[in-house]
Design a protein around this motif. Structure first.
Motif, PDB file in Angstrom:
ATOM      1  N   ALA A  30      24.838 -28.533 -35.531  1.00  0.00           N
ATOM      2  CA  ALA A  30      24.099 -29.515 -36.330  1.00  0.00           C
ATOM      3  C   ALA A  30      22.748 -29.866 -35.704  1.00  0.00           C
ATOM      4  O   ALA A  30      21.974 -30.616 -36.295  1.00  0.00           O
ATOM      5  N   GLY A  31      22.472 -29.333 -34.515  1.00  0.00           N
ATOM      6  CA  GLY A  31      21.195 -29.619 -33.861  1.00  0.00           C
ATOM      7  C   GLY A  31      21.148 -30.985 -33.202  1.00  0.00           C
ATOM      8  O   GLY A  31      20.073 -31.543 -32.995  1.00  0.00           O
ATOM      9  N   LEU A  32      22.302 -31.544 -32.856  1.00  0.00           N
ATOM     10  CA  LEU A  32      22.369 -32.874 -32.271  1.00  0.00           C
ATOM     11  C   LEU A  32      21.791 -32.934 -30.858  1.00  0.00           C
ATOM     12  O   LEU A  32      21.142 -33.905 -30.488  1.00  0.00           O
ATOM     13  N   PHE A  33      21.995 -31.898 -30.084  1.00  0.00           N
ATOM     14  CA  PHE A  33      21.703 -31.980 -28.661  1.00  0.00           C
ATOM     15  C   PHE A  33      20.257 -31.668 -28.305  1.00  0.00           C
ATOM     16  O   PHE A  33      19.687 -30.675 -28.747  1.00  0.00           O
ATOM     17  N   GLU A  34      19.704 -32.530 -27.453  1.00  0.00           N
ATOM     18  CA  GLU A  34      18.394 -32.294 -26.866  1.00  0.00           C
ATOM     19  C   GLU A  34      18.523 -31.271 -25.735  1.00  0.00           C
ATOM     20  O   GLU A  34      17.657 -30.430 -25.546  1.00  0.00           O
ATOM     21  N   SER A  35      19.640 -31.371 -24.994  1.00  0.00           N
ATOM     22  CA  SER A  35      19.892 -30.432 -23.906  1.00  0.00           C
ATOM     23  C   SER A  35      21.391 -30.288 -23.693  1.00  0.00           C
ATOM     24  O   SER A  35      22.156 -31.205 -23.984  1.00  0.00           O
ATOM     25  N   VAL A  36      21.776 -29.120 -23.202  1.00  0.00           N
ATOM     26  CA  VAL A  36      23.159 -28.850 -22.815  1.00  0.00           C
ATOM     27  C   VAL A  36      23.113 -28.117 -21.482  1.00  0.00           C
ATOM     28  O   VAL A  36      22.518 -27.049 -21.375  1.00  0.00           O
ATOM     29  N   GLU A  37      23.725 -28.726 -20.489  1.00  0.00           N
ATOM     30  CA  GLU A  37      23.857 -28.092 -19.180  1.00  0.00           C
ATOM     31  C   GLU A  37      25.325 -27.710 -19.025  1.00  0.00           C
ATOM     32  O   GLU A  37      26.208 -28.537 -19.268  1.00  0.00           O
ATOM     33  N   ILE A  38      25.590 -26.474 -18.655  1.00  0.00           N
ATOM     34  CA  ILE A  38      26.957 -26.013 -18.476  1.00  0.00           C
ATOM     35  C   ILE A  38      27.110 -25.610 -17.013  1.00  0.00           C
ATOM     36  O   ILE A  38      26.373 -24.755 -16.521  1.00  0.00           O
ATOM     37  N   ARG A  39      28.070 -26.261 -16.354  1.00  0.00           N
ATOM     38  CA  ARG A  39      28.256 -26.026 -14.919  1.00  0.00           C
ATOM     39  C   ARG A  39      29.720 -25.786 -14.625  1.00  0.00           C
ATOM     40  O   ARG A  39      30.590 -26.470 -15.184  1.00  0.00           O
ATOM     41  N   GLN A  40      30.000 -24.848 -13.734  1.00  0.00           N
ATOM     42  CA  GLN A  40      31.374 -24.645 -13.286  1.00  0.00           C
ATOM     43  C   GLN A  40      31.791 -25.892 -12.515  1.00  0.00           C
ATOM     44  O   GLN A  40      30.999 -26.483 -11.775  1.00  0.00           O
ATOM     45  N   TRP A  41      33.058 -26.302 -12.701  1.00  0.00           N
ATOM     46  CA  TRP A  41      33.520 -27.571 -12.152  1.00  0.00           C
ATOM     47  C   TRP A  41      34.896 -27.382 -11.553  1.00  0.00           C
ATOM     48  O   TRP A  41      35.718 -26.624 -12.075  1.00  0.00           O
ATOM     49  N   ASN A  42      35.154 -28.075 -10.457  1.00  0.00           N
ATOM     50  CA  ASN A  42      36.435 -27.994  -9.766  1.00  0.00           C
ATOM     51  C   ASN A  42      37.120 -29.356  -9.836  1.00  0.00           C
ATOM     52  O   ASN A  42      36.615 -30.325  -9.275  1.00  0.00           O
ATOM     53  N   TRP A  43      38.255 -29.437 -10.506  1.00  0.00           N
ATOM     54  CA  TRP A  43      39.014 -30.680 -10.652  1.00  0.00           C
ATOM     55  C   TRP A  43      39.889 -30.829  -9.421  1.00  0.00           C
ATOM     56  O   TRP A  43      40.881 -30.115  -9.261  1.00  0.00           O
ATOM     57  N   VAL A  44      39.539 -31.773  -8.527  1.00  0.00           N
ATOM     58  CA  VAL A  44      40.250 -31.917  -7.266  1.00  0.00           C
ATOM     59  C   VAL A  44      41.187 -33.126  -7.269  1.00  0.00           C
ATOM     60  O   VAL A  44      42.353 -33.020  -6.922  1.00  0.00           O
ATOM     61  N   PHE A  45      40.707 -34.290  -7.677  1.00  0.00           N
ATOM     62  CA  PHE A  45      41.497 -35.515  -7.613  1.00  0.00           C
ATOM     63  C   PHE A  45      42.020 -35.911  -8.995  1.00  0.00           C
ATOM     64  O   PHE A  45      41.346 -35.726 -10.000  1.00  0.00           O
ATOM     65  N   ASN A  46      43.234 -36.462  -9.003  1.00  0.00           N
ATOM     66  CA  ASN A  46      43.880 -36.935 -10.232  1.00  0.00           C
ATOM     67  C   ASN A  46      44.013 -35.838 -11.274  1.00  0.00           C
ATOM     68  O   ASN A  46      43.839 -36.074 -12.470  1.00  0.00           O
ATOM     69  N   THR A  47      44.323 -34.645 -10.830  1.00  0.00           N
ATOM     70  CA  THR A  47      44.542 -33.554 -11.772  1.00  0.00           C
ATOM     71  C   THR A  47      45.815 -33.803 -12.556  1.00  0.00           C
ATOM     72  O   THR A  47      46.713 -34.513 -12.077  1.00  0.00           O
TER      73      THR A  47
END
Length: 98
Positions: free
Chosen positions: A77-94
């Motif tokens: 829909a063209g909503l986003f001004e920017s999208v950053e995609i980063r690899q992420w590591n879930w460490v706490f409270n998984t």
């Protein structure tokens, strides 16, 4: 692998978000059913109105995470001004720890 989408809405596009929300929610529910969605939710402005999104998905690589992001109805829909995609590591409270 987990990837975080950090999405910022274009200013003044709240109505675009509201109009596309039913399709966006259905999209995320589909990802959840496919076990690709870890969690998601909106960022909020000072007035408590949504102005972006944080979505964390499981994907085999960055290209797959980018393809999922591009398929999001908010992105279409063209909503986003920017999208950053980063690899992420879930460490706490998984989920596995709970």
């Amino acid at each position: 692998m987990l990837f975080a989408w950090i999405c910022r809405d274009k200013p003044g596009k709240l109505q675009v978000r509201l109009d596309a929300r039913p399709e966006h929610v259905a999209f995320l529910e589909g990802l959840n059913g496919e076990k690709k969605l870890a969690f998601a939710g909106p960022f909020l402005d000072a007035d408590g109105k949504p102005n972006g999104s944080l979505v964390v998905v499981e994907a085999p690589d960055l290209a797959a995470a980018e393809a999922l992001s591009a398929a999001d109805p908010y992105a279409k829909a063209g909503l986003f001004e920017s999208v950053e995609i980063r690899q992420w590591n879930w460490v706490f409270n998984t989920p596995a720890a709970n």
